[in-house]
Design an enzyme around this catalytic site. Structure first.
Site, PDB file in Angstrom:
ATOM      1  N   HIS A   1     -69.179 -92.091  -1.792  1.00  0.00           N
ATOM      2  CA  HIS A   1     -69.764 -93.087  -2.705  1.00  0.00           C
ATOM      3  C   HIS A   1     -71.281 -92.900  -2.857  1.00  0.00           C
ATOM      4  O   HIS A   1     -72.005 -93.858  -3.155  1.00  0.00           O
ATOM      5  CB  HIS A   1     -69.475 -94.502  -2.199  1.00  0.00           C
ATOM      6  CG  HIS A   1     -68.010 -94.850  -2.201  1.00  0.00           C
ATOM      7  ND1 HIS A   1     -67.329 -95.123  -3.361  1.00  0.00           N
ATOM      8  CD2 HIS A   1     -67.108 -94.916  -1.199  1.00  0.00           C
ATOM      9  CE1 HIS A   1     -66.057 -95.363  -3.063  1.00  0.00           C
ATOM     10  NE2 HIS A   1     -65.887 -95.239  -1.756  1.00  0.00           N
TER      11      HIS A   1
ATOM     12  N   HIS B   1     -67.430 -86.609   6.783  1.00  0.00           N
ATOM     13  CA  HIS B   1     -67.113 -87.866   6.110  1.00  0.00           C
ATOM     14  C   HIS B   1     -65.731 -87.758   5.462  1.00  0.00           C
ATOM     15  O   HIS B   1     -65.586 -87.108   4.425  1.00  0.00           O
ATOM     16  CB  HIS B   1     -68.202 -88.139   5.070  1.00  0.00           C
ATOM     17  CG  HIS B   1     -68.173 -89.523   4.526  1.00  0.00           C
ATOM     18  ND1 HIS B   1     -68.821 -90.574   5.125  1.00  0.00           N
ATOM     19  CD2 HIS B   1     -67.552 -90.042   3.447  1.00  0.00           C
ATOM     20  CE1 HIS B   1     -68.620 -91.665   4.425  1.00  0.00           C
ATOM     21  NE2 HIS B   1     -67.838 -91.380   3.399  1.00  0.00           N
TER      22      HIS B   1
ATOM     23  N   HIS C   1     -66.680 -92.778   7.480  1.00  0.00           N
ATOM     24  CA  HIS C   1     -65.911 -93.128   6.282  1.00  0.00           C
ATOM     25  C   HIS C   1     -64.810 -94.163   6.517  1.00  0.00           C
ATOM     26  O   HIS C   1     -64.585 -94.996   5.658  1.00  0.00           O
ATOM     27  CB  HIS C   1     -65.304 -91.895   5.598  1.00  0.00           C
ATOM     28  CG  HIS C   1     -64.431 -92.206   4.404  1.00  0.00           C
ATOM     29  ND1 HIS C   1     -64.947 -92.589   3.187  1.00  0.00           N
ATOM     30  CD2 HIS C   1     -63.084 -92.203   4.247  1.00  0.00           C
ATOM     31  CE1 HIS C   1     -63.939 -92.781   2.321  1.00  0.00           C
ATOM     32  NE2 HIS C   1     -62.808 -92.566   2.944  1.00  0.00           N
TER      33      HIS C   1
ATOM     34  N   HIS D   1     -64.703 -96.637   8.644  1.00  0.00           N
ATOM     35  CA  HIS D   1     -65.273 -97.916   9.074  1.00  0.00           C
ATOM     36  C   HIS D   1     -64.672 -98.406  10.390  1.00  0.00           C
ATOM     37  O   HIS D   1     -65.056 -99.456  10.891  1.00  0.00           O
ATOM     38  CB  HIS D   1     -65.109 -99.024   8.018  1.00  0.00           C
ATOM     39  CG  HIS D   1     -65.817 -98.744   6.733  1.00  0.00           C
ATOM     40  ND1 HIS D   1     -66.082 -99.708   5.792  1.00  0.00           N
ATOM     41  CD2 HIS D   1     -66.331 -97.593   6.234  1.00  0.00           C
ATOM     42  CE1 HIS D   1     -66.715 -99.170   4.756  1.00  0.00           C
ATOM     43  NE2 HIS D   1     -66.873 -97.890   5.004  1.00  0.00           N
TER      44      HIS D   1
HETATM   45 FE   FE2 Z   1     -66.865 -92.959   2.329  1.00  0.00          FE
END
Ligand code: FE2
Length: 261
Positions: free
Chosen positions: A59, A145, A170, A172
């Site tokens: 992102h 990631h 990535h 979380h």
């Molecule tokens: Fe991500």
């Protein structure tokens, strides 16, 4: 992750830097702006709180002004294999205290990602080849990631002995497998987020739960606003060899609070 995550970094990082005598801090900032990408202002905030480098992710450019911000501040790193012609850089040699150099690189995986990205292994290869451990850089950090734990572990072993650390970002969600791999690379499958863990991967839980249960979206995802846990990995390295000597997962504050190094 969102405002809670930014606050956790601002609240804890200055103290952790001095208490744990950290030489260099990397923060993955990709969803720090309302859970979608990172704005130039928020990148600045993370750097002012004590990050030496901010990495992005899939992102990277969800916030449009990151296209300019990444060109203006070389401490921001996007994935090497994001897209041909993407602004900014995928790796950089940073100055660290004592005249030492630290290389930080970020690379995107391919498994279960929404967009097809180039092969991460051939993307990282020339970077590792041109920066042998104990050479120009005293430490080499690779931020992998991606979604799949298997792909991250494969990258860890691919870089073993050639990087000081391979750390996943990535998902979380932090994993509990911090270790030093056989040839000396520190490794953690996922660092987890700095965010509110009373959530669905950092988002207020009501809407994601509704979508999973009913399949019918009702509103937008918004970041959960409770107290965040700052999650990550602490690493010690040997300047001479560039290899890891100690790794430890970090969870400070919020629901996952645990002891530090
Ligand atoms: Fe991500």
């Amino acid at each position: 992750m969102g405002r809670s995550g930014r606050k956790a970094v601002a609240d804890h990082l200055p103290r952790l830097r001095s208490e744990w005598r950290l030489d260099f801090v990397v923060v993955n900032g990709e969803n720090a702006t309302n859970g979608m990408g990172l704005s130039g202002d928020h990148a600045k905030g993370l750097l002012e709180a004590g990050a030496d480098c901010v990495t992005l992710g899939d992102h990277a450019f969800d916030q449009k002004d990151m296209m300019q911000a990444i060109e203006q501040d070389q401490r921001i790193i996007r994935p090497i294999n994001f897209a041909k012609g993407a602004p900014g850089r995928g790796y950089r040699l940073f100055d660290a205290p004592g005249g030492r150099k630290i290389l930080v690189a970020q690379v995107l995986g391919q498994v279960f990602m929404k967009r097809p990205f180039d092969d991460p292994f051939s993307a990282i290869e020339p970077v590792l080849k041109s920066h042998p451990p104990g050479g120009r850089a005293q430490a080499i950090i690779v931020d992998m990631h991606c979604e799949a734990t298997s792909e991250k572990m494969a990258m860890g072993h691919y870089c073993d002995g050639r990087a000081s650390l391979v750390v996943g970002t990535h998902t979380h969600v932090p994993t509990a497998d911090a270790q030093v791999l056989p040839k000396g690379t520190g490794y953690l499958t996922d660092a987890g987020m700095c965010g509110d863990y009373d959530s669905v991967i950092g988002m207020d839980k009501a809407e994601p739960m509704r979508r999973f249960i009913t399949g019918m979206p009702k509103s937008r995802f918004t970041p959960a606003l409770g107290e965040a846990t700052l999650s990550g990995i602490y690493l010690e390295t040997d300047d001479r060899t560039g290899k890891a000597t100690r790794t430890k997962m970090i969870r400070v504050g919020g629901r996952l609070e645990q002891a530090g190094p």
